[in-house]
Design a protein around this motif. Sequence first.
Motif, short mmCIF file in Angstrom:
data_model
loop_
_atom_site.label_atom_id
_atom_site.label_comp_id
_atom_site.label_asym_id
_atom_site.label_seq_id
_atom_site.Cartn_x
_atom_site.Cartn_y
_atom_site.Cartn_z
N MET A 1 0.76 -1.30 0.09
CA MET A 1 0.16 -0.03 0.02
C MET A 1 0.84 1.41 0.03
O MET A 1 1.92 1.36 0.90
N SER A 2 0.25 2.43 -0.90
CA SER A 2 1.25 3.55 -0.84
C SER A 2 1.03 4.38 0.36
O SER A 2 -0.11 4.43 0.99
N GLU A 3 1.76 5.08 0.84
CA GLU A 3 1.62 6.11 1.92
C GLU A 3 0.65 7.25 1.71
O GLU A 3 0.39 7.63 0.30
N LYS A 4 -0.23 7.78 2.51
CA LYS A 4 -1.16 8.65 2.29
C LYS A 4 -0.56 9.88 3.12
O LYS A 4 -0.12 9.98 4.17
N TYR A 5 -0.52 11.03 2.37
CA TYR A 5 -0.01 12.39 2.95
C TYR A 5 -1.08 13.31 3.14
O TYR A 5 -2.06 13.52 2.46
N ARG A 6 -0.85 14.09 4.32
CA ARG A 6 -1.61 15.12 4.63
C ARG A 6 -1.12 16.13 5.58
O ARG A 6 -0.14 15.82 6.22
N GLY A 7 -1.45 17.37 5.84
CA GLY A 7 -0.84 18.16 6.71
C GLY A 7 -1.71 18.09 8.10
O GLY A 7 -2.57 17.30 8.33
N LEU A 8 -1.07 18.71 9.17
CA LEU A 8 -1.55 18.68 10.35
C LEU A 8 -1.68 20.02 11.11
O LEU A 8 -1.07 20.78 10.66
#
Length: 467
Positions: A1-8
């Motif tokens: 599975m690929s990484e999921k990216y988002r901000g915090l």
Amino acid sequence: MSEKYRGLSPAEFFHRNKEIAGFSNPSRALYQTVRELVENSLDATETHGILPYIDVEVRLHEDRPEWVTLRVADNGIGIPAHEIPNVFGRVFYGSKYVVRQTRGVFGLGVKMAVLYAQMTTGKPIYVKSSTRDSDVVGEYLLYIDISRNIPHVQKMRIKKKNKNWHGTIVRLTLEGAWLQSKKRIEDYIRRTALISPYATIRYRSPDGELLFERVSKELPEPPQIGKYHPKGVDIEILKDLIRRSNNNDMTLAGFLEKYFEGVGEKIAQEFLTWAGFQPDTKVKELKLADLEKLATAMKNFPKWRRPRPLTLSPLGPELLKKGVKSILKPEFATAVIRPPSSYGGHAFIVEAAIAYGGEIPPQDNVLLLRFANKMPLLYDEGVDVSRKIVDSIDWSIYKIKFPAPVAVVTHVCSTKIPFKGVGKEAIADVPELEHELEIAIRDVARRLRIYLSKLEKMYEVKRKEVT
Ligand code: ADP
Ligand code: MG
């Protein structure tokens, strides 16, 4: 599975890392909440020339004793109704991001309390406030929308004001370990009364009521808003000031004179020649490499004036002594203030007091009461610069033989206190600060020695008379 990216979001960050702001467990969180609210109230009063009246109330929930409701009311400047949601519901929002001595600096404290309350009891914060010149009172119930770092207003009401009231009332319910924290909280209130002897503080809790009435009507000179000192800049500060100046014709010389503390025409010219800049260069035309060179030169130029202390608001020896006497009730007390000094472009002033005998209990070590910008510091004493100095002193030189009833009070005022963390409990050992603190402590210790020598002589005379 690929990484999921988002901000915090900032609110999410502090929700996950409460410890770094002092909210590590229900006992510490209750103490810290009292502190954040009381410190906001004091900032809203004395910083603006108002003699503080602060009312603090701690109540336990009838059915759920781990739920604590805290209410703090003040007679401060109030908050404009339209600012209330952001001020209480958005991490990093406030009015204290200026060069001026206040207790708060980050725009974080009360939001930590709101976050902690909503995550432990699910209850919103209640705020009621009115400013001095407003004819309305704003009332809000609000949460923080943590993932977006914005306020979520549950209810609001704007009423016409019929009395001439100004100030702020804040109420929130959080999970707090009252039994474990009550001693610290009381200590905190007591020490706050010591360092603000011009404030009246009423404190009601399940244990009863304490009233600290002001022992002085004299407020220290309020701090003024100042400018950056040239030694305290970096590239981003320069960029920001240039952007905000919004003036395409501003020259380097004009820029330095307008935006920096203690920079007149003469010194600006001298600096620019020293640093290899043309004084009439337009600041808008400076490239990143020029800004880097400018910032480095500003840090290293040896001839800047020291920062002026107008941004600071120490108590002064008379008031400090009054505070010490009223709270510690010693037999002897004395206080000093050191001349203004600076570190890394930040002005600071150190004050110290010593108290002996009377109601101070004899102890095996010096009882140390630390303060920074009029805030009592209760935790992490072991790593604080004042403790380090007090422990390094040979007290026998000052005629102290332990166990002895002796208390040392240290107070550091600065536009930037070098705290070791955002929880603001311990001050780091910056050399300039350590130096001033040591002189101040030794100075009051010497006066105590003189007093103790006199007492000794008196006893000797008496003994001779008897024998
Ligand atoms: P800080 O105190 O570091 O600025 P806070 O999150 O504690 O951050 O408070 C945010 C802002 O809310 C303050 O800068 C101030 O403008 C305002 N504020 C908070 N409490 C009060 C109060 N009791 N009276 C007036 N203003 C207040
Ligand atoms: Mg605050």
